[in-house]
Design a protein around this motif. Sequence first.
Motif, short mmCIF file in Angstrom:
data_model
loop_
_atom_site.label_atom_id
_atom_site.label_comp_id
_atom_site.label_asym_id
_atom_site.label_seq_id
_atom_site.Cartn_x
_atom_site.Cartn_y
_atom_site.Cartn_z
N VAL A 27 0.93 -0.86 0.52
CA VAL A 27 -0.20 -0.23 -0.15
C VAL A 27 0.62 0.94 -0.23
N GLN A 28 1.82 1.50 0.77
CA GLN A 28 2.69 2.18 1.05
C GLN A 28 3.45 2.23 -0.59
N LEU A 29 4.05 1.82 -1.08
CA LEU A 29 4.85 1.64 -2.76
C LEU A 29 4.24 2.11 -3.17
N MET A 30 2.68 1.48 -3.62
CA MET A 30 1.31 1.74 -4.40
C MET A 30 0.97 3.56 -4.36
N ARG A 31 0.65 3.69 -3.18
CA ARG A 31 0.50 5.23 -2.72
C ARG A 31 1.79 6.16 -3.18
N GLU A 32 2.74 6.58 -3.08
CA GLU A 32 3.30 6.56 -3.26
C GLU A 32 3.60 6.49 -4.68
N GLY A 33 3.63 5.93 -5.64
CA GLY A 33 4.32 5.80 -7.11
C GLY A 33 2.90 6.12 -7.61
N SER A 34 3.61 6.72 -8.95
CA SER A 34 2.95 7.43 -9.79
C SER A 34 3.27 6.44 -11.44
N PHE A 35 2.93 5.49 -11.58
CA PHE A 35 3.06 3.84 -12.47
C PHE A 35 2.54 4.72 -14.03
N LYS A 36 3.04 4.81 -14.71
CA LYS A 36 2.56 4.29 -16.25
C LYS A 36 2.45 3.22 -16.54
N SER A 37 3.18 2.19 -16.21
CA SER A 37 3.18 1.33 -17.05
C SER A 37 3.79 -0.06 -16.37
#
Length: 109
Positions: A27-37
């Motif tokens: 959850v922490q990594l996903m919320r902090e991330g901004s993934f484009k692919s």
Amino acid sequence: MRIVRANELAKFAERHPNARASLNHWVQLMREGSFKSIIELRETFGRVSPVKVRPRRFNRESVTLTVFNIFNISGNDARLIAVVQYAKQVVFIDQVLTHNEYDTGNWRK
């Protein structure tokens, strides 16, 4: 990214407390991330497997889904199944399963 249906993580963690720390880290990594692919997801999460499935509904919205992303959680003891909408920066959690539950293939239905 915004996480939809995060309550699925809490439900799984109640049944499998050993996975709680790994789920919280995800959850922490996903919320902090901004993934484009998927490539960017793999840079952060290592093994993420895209799997094609038929359309489903999330959050009372009709969403045409073509790919689930399968994340290995808790040292490969669990699978987190989610749809990532890169353009909207939203991840929809479908379900979290033990490795054995995942292997049955019932989650594809």
